[in-house]
Design a protein around this motif. Structure first.
Motif, mmCIF file in Angstrom:
data_model
loop_
_atom_site.group_PDB
_atom_site.id
_atom_site.type_symbol
_atom_site.label_atom_id
_atom_site.label_comp_id
_atom_site.label_asym_id
_atom_site.label_seq_id
_atom_site.Cartn_x
_atom_site.Cartn_y
_atom_site.Cartn_z
ATOM 1 N N LEU A 20 0.827 -1.193 0.000
ATOM 2 C CA LEU A 20 0.000 0.000 0.000
ATOM 3 C C LEU A 20 0.863 1.245 0.000
ATOM 4 O O LEU A 20 1.891 1.299 0.677
ATOM 5 C CB LEU A 20 -0.903 0.009 1.239
ATOM 6 N N ASP A 21 0.418 2.268 -0.729
ATOM 7 C CA ASP A 21 1.142 3.532 -0.771
ATOM 8 C C ASP A 21 0.791 4.374 0.463
ATOM 9 O O ASP A 21 -0.017 3.945 1.295
ATOM 10 C CB ASP A 21 0.862 4.275 -2.082
ATOM 11 N N PRO A 22 1.383 5.558 0.605
ATOM 12 C CA PRO A 22 1.120 6.369 1.805
ATOM 13 C C PRO A 22 -0.352 6.730 2.019
ATOM 14 O O PRO A 22 -0.772 6.975 3.133
ATOM 15 C CB PRO A 22 1.954 7.637 1.578
ATOM 16 N N GLU A 23 -1.141 6.732 0.957
ATOM 17 C CA GLU A 23 -2.564 7.037 1.075
ATOM 18 C C GLU A 23 -3.408 5.795 1.354
ATOM 19 O O GLU A 23 -4.622 5.872 1.453
ATOM 20 C CB GLU A 23 -3.076 7.721 -0.202
ATOM 21 N N GLY A 24 -2.764 4.632 1.438
ATOM 22 C CA GLY A 24 -3.482 3.388 1.703
ATOM 23 C C GLY A 24 -4.023 2.703 0.467
ATOM 24 O O GLY A 24 -4.782 1.742 0.563
ATOM 25 N N GLN A 25 -3.644 3.180 -0.696
ATOM 26 C CA GLN A 25 -4.088 2.580 -1.952
ATOM 27 C C GLN A 25 -3.155 1.432 -2.336
ATOM 28 O O GLN A 25 -1.949 1.499 -2.117
ATOM 29 C CB GLN A 25 -4.097 3.625 -3.077
ATOM 30 N N THR A 26 -3.713 0.394 -2.919
ATOM 31 C CA THR A 26 -2.920 -0.761 -3.331
ATOM 32 C C THR A 26 -1.999 -0.379 -4.482
ATOM 33 O O THR A 26 -2.447 0.107 -5.514
ATOM 34 C CB THR A 26 -3.830 -1.925 -3.757
ATOM 35 N N VAL A 27 -0.706 -0.599 -4.266
ATOM 36 C CA VAL A 27 0.303 -0.381 -5.306
ATOM 37 C C VAL A 27 0.537 -1.676 -6.054
ATOM 38 O O VAL A 27 0.681 -1.705 -7.271
ATOM 39 C CB VAL A 27 1.642 0.105 -4.687
ATOM 40 N N PHE A 28 0.557 -2.778 -5.297
ATOM 41 C CA PHE A 28 0.870 -4.081 -5.875
ATOM 42 C C PHE A 28 0.238 -5.149 -5.001
ATOM 43 O O PHE A 28 0.286 -5.054 -3.775
ATOM 44 C CB PHE A 28 2.395 -4.274 -5.905
ATOM 45 N N ILE A 29 -0.390 -6.128 -5.621
ATOM 46 C CA ILE A 29 -0.943 -7.265 -4.882
ATOM 47 C C ILE A 29 -0.662 -8.509 -5.713
ATOM 48 O O ILE A 29 -0.758 -8.478 -6.943
ATOM 49 C CB ILE A 29 -2.445 -7.078 -4.591
ATOM 50 N N GLU A 30 -0.291 -9.569 -5.007
ATOM 51 C CA GLU A 30 0.076 -10.794 -5.730
ATOM 52 C C GLU A 30 -0.225 -11.998 -4.844
ATOM 53 O O GLU A 30 0.007 -11.966 -3.646
ATOM 54 C CB GLU A 30 1.563 -10.752 -6.068
ATOM 55 N N GLU A 31 -0.734 -13.056 -5.488
ATOM 56 C CA GLU A 31 -0.925 -14.316 -4.791
ATOM 57 C C GLU A 31 0.391 -15.079 -4.792
ATOM 58 O O GLU A 31 1.244 -14.866 -5.659
ATOM 59 C CB GLU A 31 -2.023 -15.133 -5.468
ATOM 60 N N ASN A 32 0.532 -15.979 -3.845
ATOM 61 C CA ASN A 32 1.757 -16.766 -3.707
ATOM 62 C C ASN A 32 2.022 -17.515 -5.015
ATOM 63 O O ASN A 32 1.188 -18.291 -5.459
ATOM 64 C CB ASN A 32 1.624 -17.751 -2.540
ATOM 65 N N PRO A 33 3.174 -17.299 -5.638
ATOM 66 C CA PRO A 33 3.473 -17.957 -6.904
ATOM 67 C C PRO A 33 3.645 -19.478 -6.779
ATOM 68 O O PRO A 33 3.595 -20.176 -7.790
ATOM 69 C CB PRO A 33 4.777 -17.289 -7.360
ATOM 70 N N LEU A 34 3.814 -19.990 -5.570
ATOM 71 C CA LEU A 34 3.980 -21.432 -5.390
ATOM 72 C C LEU A 34 2.682 -22.140 -4.999
ATOM 73 O O LEU A 34 2.692 -23.322 -4.693
ATOM 74 C CB LEU A 34 5.056 -21.729 -4.339
ATOM 75 N N LYS A 35 1.593 -21.433 -4.988
ATOM 76 C CA LYS A 35 0.305 -22.063 -4.645
ATOM 77 C C LYS A 35 -0.494 -22.336 -5.866
ATOM 78 O O LYS A 35 -0.410 -21.746 -6.858
ATOM 79 C CB LYS A 35 -0.476 -21.189 -3.683
#
Length: 137
Positions: A122-137
């Motif tokens: 999350l950036d300083p404003e609380g907005q999602t910058v990057f989200i990712e699921e576990n690549p090994l799942k």
């Protein structure tokens, strides 16, 4: 010894900021800047912050990555349920990806008992910058 004191002081500061007194605590998920249209105030989710795992992840990041160019951008790291939430001081996607990769390295290590499913930055404003699921799942 210096890293031990840093971890202890960081934990105390974290506890003081979040209002916890040890063990597990709950906190309400905040959606102040971008409230979901379908989410009423009664439907807000609560998550338990895993203090032990959060401390272990913070120590891992500090020990292994404190000399990198992206590490200083990390402001707060928390593990909520099976999700790592990282507050950073930028919205740079490349920095966010590098931080996420380091967290996947920690959680997917053969000796780690906690397997995270998601990393969200999350950036300083609380907005999602990057989200990712576990690549090994």
């Amino acid at each position: 010894m210096k890293k031990w004191w840093l971890l202890v002081i960081s934990t105390i500061i974290f506890a003081a900021i979040t209002g916890c007194s040890g063990g597990e605590t709950t906190k309400e998920e905040k959606k102040e800047n971008k409230p979901a249209a379908s989410q009423s105030s009664e439907e807000k989710k609560t998550f338990a912050v895993n203090i032990d795992a959060t401390g272990q992840l913070n120590e891992y990041l500090d020990t292994n990555f404190s000399m990198t160019t992206w590490y200083p951008h990390i402001k707060v790291v928390e593990i909520e349920e099976n999700k790592a939430v990282v507050h950073i001081d930028t919205n740079d996607q490349e920095i966010a990806k590098k931080i996420a990769m380091s967290i996947w390295g920690w959680t997917n290590a053969h000796n780690n008992k906690l397997k995270l499913d998601v990393v969200e930055l999350l950036d300083p404003e609380g907005q999602t910058v990057f989200i990712e699921e576990n690549p090994l799942k």
